[in-house]
Design an enzyme around this catalytic site. Structure first.
Site, PDB file in Angstrom:
ATOM      1  N   GLY A  48       9.700  -1.327   5.625  1.00  0.00           N
ATOM      2  CA  GLY A  48       9.198  -0.060   5.071  1.00  0.00           C
ATOM      3  C   GLY A  48       9.041   0.989   6.148  1.00  0.00           C
ATOM      4  CB  ALA A  49      10.902   1.700   9.164  1.00  0.00           C
ATOM      5  CB  ALA A 103       7.836   6.873   3.886  1.00  0.00           C
ATOM      6  N   GLY A 104       5.693   7.052   5.963  1.00  0.00           N
ATOM      7  CA  GLY A 104       4.315   6.649   6.232  1.00  0.00           C
ATOM      8  C   GLY A 104       4.090   5.827   7.490  1.00  0.00           C
ATOM      9  CG  ASP A 116      13.882  -4.299  -3.311  1.00  0.00           C
ATOM     10  OD1 ASP A 116      12.806  -4.860  -3.014  1.00  0.00           O
ATOM     11  OD2 ASP A 116      14.043  -3.638  -4.356  1.00  0.00           O
ATOM     12  CB  VAL A 117      10.606  -6.721   0.908  1.00  0.00           C
ATOM     13  CG1 VAL A 117      10.794  -6.024   2.241  1.00  0.00           C
ATOM     14  CG2 VAL A 117       9.659  -5.954  -0.003  1.00  0.00           C
ATOM     15  CE1 TYR A 156      -1.782  -1.456  -2.634  1.00  0.00           C
ATOM     16  CE2 TYR A 156      -4.077  -0.764  -2.441  1.00  0.00           C
ATOM     17  CZ  TYR A 156      -2.817  -0.926  -1.885  1.00  0.00           C
ATOM     18  OH  TYR A 156      -2.582  -0.571  -0.571  1.00  0.00           O
ATOM     19  CB  THR A 171       1.470   7.611   3.830  1.00  0.00           C
ATOM     20  OG1 THR A 171       0.869   6.937   2.722  1.00  0.00           O
ATOM     21  CG2 THR A 171       0.757   7.201   5.102  1.00  0.00           C
TER      22      THR A 171
HETATM   23  P1  NDP Z   1       4.563   5.038   1.970  1.00  0.00           P
HETATM   24  O1  NDP Z   1       4.834   5.141   0.508  1.00  0.00           O
HETATM   25  O2  NDP Z   1       4.519   6.277   2.774  1.00  0.00           O
HETATM   26  O3  NDP Z   1       5.594   3.995   2.640  1.00  0.00           O
HETATM   27  C1  NDP Z   1       5.866   2.784   2.025  1.00  0.00           C
HETATM   28  C2  NDP Z   1       7.072   2.144   2.668  1.00  0.00           C
HETATM   29  O4  NDP Z   1       7.306   0.867   2.027  1.00  0.00           O
HETATM   30  C3  NDP Z   1       8.336   2.961   2.505  1.00  0.00           C
HETATM   31  O5  NDP Z   1       9.038   2.963   3.730  1.00  0.00           O
HETATM   32  C4  NDP Z   1       9.132   2.208   1.454  1.00  0.00           C
HETATM   33  O6  NDP Z   1      10.521   2.321   1.738  1.00  0.00           O
HETATM   34  C5  NDP Z   1       8.685   0.773   1.698  1.00  0.00           C
HETATM   35  N1  NDP Z   1       8.880  -0.056   0.518  1.00  0.00           N
HETATM   36  C6  NDP Z   1       8.236   0.006  -0.676  1.00  0.00           C
HETATM   37  N2  NDP Z   1       8.755  -0.890  -1.530  1.00  0.00           N
HETATM   38  C7  NDP Z   1       9.746  -1.546  -0.859  1.00  0.00           C
HETATM   39  C8  NDP Z   1      10.656  -2.582  -1.207  1.00  0.00           C
HETATM   40  N3  NDP Z   1      10.637  -3.140  -2.438  1.00  0.00           N
HETATM   41  N4  NDP Z   1      11.546  -3.016  -0.283  1.00  0.00           N
HETATM   42  C9  NDP Z   1      11.556  -2.454   0.951  1.00  0.00           C
HETATM   43  N5  NDP Z   1      10.724  -1.481   1.340  1.00  0.00           N
HETATM   44  C10 NDP Z   1       9.832  -1.031   0.440  1.00  0.00           C
HETATM   45  O7  NDP Z   1       3.154   4.261   2.060  1.00  0.00           O
HETATM   46  P2  NDP Z   1       2.245   3.809   3.307  1.00  0.00           P
HETATM   47  O8  NDP Z   1       2.907   4.051   4.590  1.00  0.00           O
HETATM   48  O9  NDP Z   1       0.908   4.369   3.082  1.00  0.00           O
HETATM   49  O10 NDP Z   1       2.156   2.250   2.985  1.00  0.00           O
HETATM   50  C11 NDP Z   1       2.506   1.247   3.910  1.00  0.00           C
HETATM   51  C12 NDP Z   1       1.616   0.040   3.669  1.00  0.00           C
HETATM   52  O11 NDP Z   1       0.248   0.405   3.942  1.00  0.00           O
HETATM   53  C13 NDP Z   1       1.629  -0.485   2.234  1.00  0.00           C
HETATM   54  O12 NDP Z   1       1.616  -1.885   2.271  1.00  0.00           O
HETATM   55  C14 NDP Z   1       0.302   0.049   1.655  1.00  0.00           C
HETATM   56  O13 NDP Z   1      -0.183  -0.760   0.623  1.00  0.00           O
HETATM   57  C15 NDP Z   1      -0.581  -0.019   2.887  1.00  0.00           C
HETATM   58  N6  NDP Z   1      -1.776   0.823   2.882  1.00  0.00           N
HETATM   59  C16 NDP Z   1      -1.701   2.171   2.698  1.00  0.00           C
HETATM   60  C17 NDP Z   1      -2.858   2.938   2.736  1.00  0.00           C
HETATM   61  C18 NDP Z   1      -2.843   4.412   2.491  1.00  0.00           C
HETATM   62  O14 NDP Z   1      -3.916   4.976   2.131  1.00  0.00           O
HETATM   63  N7  NDP Z   1      -1.752   5.116   2.681  1.00  0.00           N
HETATM   64  C19 NDP Z   1      -4.158   2.334   3.031  1.00  0.00           C
HETATM   65  C20 NDP Z   1      -4.108   0.909   3.205  1.00  0.00           C
HETATM   66  C21 NDP Z   1      -2.965   0.193   3.157  1.00  0.00           C
HETATM   67  P3  NDP Z   1      11.678   2.541   0.644  1.00  0.00           P
HETATM   68  O15 NDP Z   1      11.074   3.253  -0.530  1.00  0.00           O
HETATM   69  O16 NDP Z   1      12.722   3.328   1.363  1.00  0.00           O
HETATM   70  O17 NDP Z   1      12.136   1.159   0.325  1.00  0.00           O
HETATM   71  C1  8X3 Z   2      -4.907   2.055   0.069  1.00  0.00           C
HETATM   72  C2  8X3 Z   2      -6.355   2.344   0.201  1.00  0.00           C
HETATM   73  O1  8X3 Z   2      -8.471   2.728  -1.114  1.00  0.00           O
HETATM   74  O2  8X3 Z   2      -6.515   4.018  -1.744  1.00  0.00           O
HETATM   75  O3  8X3 Z   2      -4.666   0.721   0.315  1.00  0.00           O
HETATM   76  O4  8X3 Z   2      -6.666   1.679  -2.285  1.00  0.00           O
HETATM   77  S1  8X3 Z   2      -7.040   2.689  -1.313  1.00  0.00           S
END
Ligand code: NDP
Ligand code: 8X3
Length: 253
Positions: A9-10, A12-13, A60-61, A153, A188
């Site tokens: 998941g590189a 974005a975010g 896709d994971v 979630y 993100t």
């Molecule tokens: P983003 O939506 O910005 O990034 C998510 C990334 O995951 C993307 O690169 C996306 O890539 C990838 N992804 C999603 N589904 C798949 C899939 N099926 N196969 C491969 N890649 C996948 O979100 P975040 O950066 O915020 O999230 C990253 C992690 O952090 C997640 O696990 C999220 O639950 C966790 N998290 C986020 C928080 C927040 O508030 N933002 C807080 C706590 C945890 P692509 O779509 O190109 O496949």
């Molecule tokens: C994302 C944090 O609090 O929005 O994992 O669920 S929260």
């Protein structure tokens, strides 16, 4: 010789920020995700930082066979993965359990839990073979506490917490560190995905609030990865200063 990090998941975010942070510090980077264009753009950006190599893997994971085959067919020079960041994940929807959307549940469970397992199953034997490695699992404060409508979630992130503990035990004798990272609210694309593209709803999540940034999480992970070989941070909860848990945030009016 440069070390190698693989980040799921590189595109974005957090994942993208982690890739940039480690590339700037001389790591060879394996970036993965479903959006090929974004992988291409990021590959160019990372290469511009200097003497590193970058490999983009488009999968896709959730597809176990694809995950296994991509890792099995890695060129030999890329098989020495020092750090794995299990980051790919998402929240989809917010609803009470009696009103839940089955497809949303499936997407979260298949990505956050099964996808993380598929990637770990494919990559960890490479680390075991070398008797060295560091796995980071991106969990969430939503795995430590529950909030209304967060049911599935939260459950997936509790599962990540649990898997981090199990991985640490099972991989102990192989000298592999496992660090669980539990962020609070971070800006993100997370909320845009959760609200299925509704940017208005996504923006409201962060109103009056200084949320974490993806760079904050990348900094913390880089710190954990830079510690001496005998030190392992097991579990970290990182929240914005304005958040004391999933149900306690202070917002400016
Ligand atoms: P983003 O939506 O910005 O990034 C998510 C990334 O995951 C993307 O690169 C996306 O890539 C990838 N992804 C999603 N589904 C798949 C899939 N099926 N196969 C491969 N890649 C996948 O979100 P975040 O950066 O915020 O999230 C990253 C992690 O952090 C997640 O696990 C999220 O639950 C966790 N998290 C986020 C928080 C927040 O508030 N933002 C807080 C706590 C945890 P692509 O779509 O190109 O496949
Ligand atoms: C994302 C944090 O609090 O929005 O994992 O669920 S929260």
């Amino acid at each position: 010789m440069n070390k190698t990090i693989m980040i799921t998941g590189a595109t974005a975010g957090f994942g993208k920020a982690i890739a940039v942070r480690f590339a700037k510090n001389g790591f060879n980077i394996i970036i993965t995700g479903r959006r090929k264009e974004r992988l291409n753009d990021l590959e160019k950006e990372l290469l511009s930082f200097g003497k590193i190599k970058v490999l983009s893997l488009n999968f896709d994971v959730r597809k176990q066979k694809d995950v296994a085959s991509v890792i099995e067919n890695l060129p030999a020079e890329w098989k020495n993965i020092d750090i794995l960041i299990n980051n790919a994940g998402l929240a989809v929807g917010l609803s009470h359990i009696d009103d839940g959307v089955i497809d949303d549940w499936d997407r979260m469970i298949d990505t956050n839990v099964k996808g993380l397992l598929y990637v770990t199953r494919a990559v960890s034997p490479l680390m075991v073979k070398r008797n060295s490695g560091h796995i980071f699992n991106i969990a969430s404060i939503a795995g430590k506490e529950n909030y209304e409508n967060g049911n599935v979630y939260c459950a997936t992130k509790s599962a990540v917490d649990s898997l981090s503990r199990s991985m640490r035990i099972d991989l102990l004798k192989h000298n592999i560190k496992v660090t669980n990272i539990a962020p609070g609210m971070a800006i993100t694309e997370f909320s845009i995905v959760r609200f299925k593209g509704d940017e208005h709803k996504a923006d409201a999540v962060y109103k009056g609030f200084d949320a974490l940034t993806a760079d904050d999480i990348a900094d913390v992970i880089y710190y954990c990865a830079s510690l001496p070989a005998h030190v392992c941070i097991n579990d970290l909860i990182i929240t914005p200063t304005q958040q004391a848990g999933v149900n306690h945030s202070f917002r400016r009016t």
